[in-house]
Write a protein that holds these residues in place. Structure first.
Motif, PDB file in Angstrom:
ATOM      1  N   PRO A 172       0.840  -1.196   0.000  1.00  0.00           N
ATOM      2  CA  PRO A 172       0.000   0.000   0.000  1.00  0.00           C
ATOM      3  C   PRO A 172       0.880   1.254   0.000  1.00  0.00           C
ATOM      4  CG  PRO A 172      -0.622  -1.490   1.793  1.00  0.00           C
ATOM      5  CD  PRO A 172       0.649  -2.012   1.193  1.00  0.00           C
ATOM      6  N   LEU A 173       0.415   2.278  -0.649  1.00  0.00           N
ATOM      7  CA  LEU A 173       1.157   3.535  -0.721  1.00  0.00           C
ATOM      8  C   LEU A 173       1.446   4.093   0.670  1.00  0.00           C
ATOM      9  CD1 LEU A 173       2.315   5.519  -2.773  1.00  0.00           C
ATOM     10  CD2 LEU A 173       0.099   6.667  -2.803  1.00  0.00           C
ATOM     11  N   GLU A 174       0.549   3.845   1.627  1.00  0.00           N
ATOM     12  CA  GLU A 174       0.740   4.378   2.977  1.00  0.00           C
ATOM     13  C   GLU A 174       1.987   3.821   3.659  1.00  0.00           C
ATOM     14  OE1 GLU A 174      -2.231   1.336   5.386  1.00  0.00           O
ATOM     15  OE2 GLU A 174      -2.936   3.321   4.823  1.00  0.00           O
ATOM     16  N   ARG A 175       2.550   2.725   3.158  1.00  0.00           N
ATOM     17  CA  ARG A 175       3.819   2.221   3.718  1.00  0.00           C
ATOM     18  C   ARG A 175       5.006   3.057   3.261  1.00  0.00           C
ATOM     19  NH1 ARG A 175       3.439  -4.280   3.459  1.00  0.00           N
ATOM     20  NH2 ARG A 175       1.663  -4.506   4.854  1.00  0.00           N
ATOM     21  N   LEU A 176       4.800   3.849   2.226  1.00  0.00           N
ATOM     22  CA  LEU A 176       5.871   4.688   1.698  1.00  0.00           C
ATOM     23  C   LEU A 176       5.667   6.166   2.016  1.00  0.00           C
ATOM     24  CD1 LEU A 176       6.002   2.933  -1.766  1.00  0.00           C
ATOM     25  CD2 LEU A 176       7.743   2.778   0.020  1.00  0.00           C
ATOM     26  N   VAL A 177       4.398   6.598   2.000  1.00  0.00           N
ATOM     27  CA  VAL A 177       4.048   7.999   2.222  1.00  0.00           C
ATOM     28  C   VAL A 177       2.848   8.008   3.171  1.00  0.00           C
ATOM     29  CG1 VAL A 177       3.272  10.127   1.107  1.00  0.00           C
ATOM     30  CG2 VAL A 177       4.822   8.608  -0.101  1.00  0.00           C
ATOM     31  N   PRO A 178       2.887   8.796   4.254  1.00  0.00           N
ATOM     32  CA  PRO A 178       1.774   8.793   5.206  1.00  0.00           C
ATOM     33  C   PRO A 178       0.414   8.992   4.517  1.00  0.00           C
ATOM     34  CG  PRO A 178       3.555  10.166   6.017  1.00  0.00           C
ATOM     35  CD  PRO A 178       3.920   9.770   4.609  1.00  0.00           C
ATOM     36  N   GLN A 179      -0.605   8.301   5.022  1.00  0.00           N
ATOM     37  CA  GLN A 179      -1.956   8.347   4.448  1.00  0.00           C
ATOM     38  C   GLN A 179      -2.484   9.775   4.342  1.00  0.00           C
ATOM     39  OE1 GLN A 179      -3.965   5.857   3.161  1.00  0.00           O
ATOM     40  NE2 GLN A 179      -5.455   7.430   2.658  1.00  0.00           N
ATOM     41  N   ALA A 180      -2.133  10.640   5.265  1.00  0.00           N
ATOM     42  CA  ALA A 180      -2.633  12.021   5.250  1.00  0.00           C
ATOM     43  C   ALA A 180      -2.025  12.854   4.121  1.00  0.00           C
ATOM     44  CB  ALA A 180      -2.361  12.682   6.594  1.00  0.00           C
ATOM     45  N   ALA A 181      -0.926  12.394   3.537  1.00  0.00           N
ATOM     46  CA  ALA A 181      -0.267  13.148   2.463  1.00  0.00           C
ATOM     47  C   ALA A 181      -1.076  13.026   1.176  1.00  0.00           C
ATOM     48  CB  ALA A 181       1.148  12.632   2.247  1.00  0.00           C
ATOM     49  N   ASP A 182      -1.593  14.145   0.694  1.00  0.00           N
ATOM     50  CA  ASP A 182      -2.409  14.168  -0.518  1.00  0.00           C
ATOM     51  C   ASP A 182      -2.242  15.526  -1.177  1.00  0.00           C
ATOM     52  OD1 ASP A 182      -4.636  13.187  -2.276  1.00  0.00           O
ATOM     53  OD2 ASP A 182      -5.619  14.950  -1.418  1.00  0.00           O
ATOM     54  N   PRO A 183      -1.950  15.555  -2.458  1.00  0.00           N
ATOM     55  CA  PRO A 183      -1.741  14.439  -3.369  1.00  0.00           C
ATOM     56  C   PRO A 183      -0.331  13.851  -3.258  1.00  0.00           C
ATOM     57  CG  PRO A 183      -1.491  16.481  -4.561  1.00  0.00           C
ATOM     58  CD  PRO A 183      -1.889  16.852  -3.146  1.00  0.00           C
ATOM     59  N   VAL A 184      -0.155  12.714  -3.921  1.00  0.00           N
ATOM     60  CA  VAL A 184       1.163  12.081  -4.050  1.00  0.00           C
ATOM     61  C   VAL A 184       1.516  12.105  -5.526  1.00  0.00           C
ATOM     62  CG1 VAL A 184       2.502   9.965  -3.734  1.00  0.00           C
ATOM     63  CG2 VAL A 184       0.721  10.584  -2.071  1.00  0.00           C
TER      64      VAL A 184
END
Length: 137
Positions: free
Chosen positions: A117-129
């Motif tokens: 999952p992307l959240e393992r690389l960039v925190p879930q709160a970070a938007d956009p990626v």
């Protein structure tokens, strides 16, 4: 997902693919990857294979497990192993922008067969990626 046409040429100053979000830059250590997500309404898996080329980020293949609500396969799609597969006619891009929502499952990213999952690389709160070429250090 938003795409930006490639405006600059040459990769002499880049070193693979990176994710950028909320001031973070994550070097992925690869020039090819798969982005995937599940459609919020249809609950259908969609995947795209991207590679870094001299012209920018090029989409090599798109795959979808079904259709509906904006999820229709391309006109030249072929059903292979349960996925409709095709090569979209999209010029190379500078970036691929991924938007996130707490209402749906996060994007996933696959490199050399390992998906996470992307959240393992960039925190879930970070938007956009943003997926882009990495600048050389």
């Amino acid at each position: 997902m938003a795409h930006a046409p490639r405006r600059t040429a040459g990769l002499g100053r880049v070193s693979g693919l990176c994710l950028a979000a909320a001031g973070l830059v994550v070097h992925l250590g690869t020039a090819t990857l798969t982005l995937g997500w599940t459609h919020s309404v249809e609950k259908t898996v969609w995947e795209e294979d991207w590679r870094l080329t001299e012209q920018g980020l090029a989409i090599a293949e798109a795959r979808v497990k079904g259709s509906g609500a904006g999820m229709d396969p391309g006109p030249d799609a072929r059903l292979i192993d349960g996925f409709w597969r095709w090569t979209p006619s999209l010029p190379p891009q500078d970036t691929v922008v991924m938007r996130r929502s707490q209402a749906v499952a996060d994007w996933y990213l696959c490199v050399e067969g390992l998906c996470r999952p992307l959240e393992r690389l960039v925190p879930q709160a970070a938007d956009p990626v943003t997926l882009r070429a990495c600048d050389r250090p």
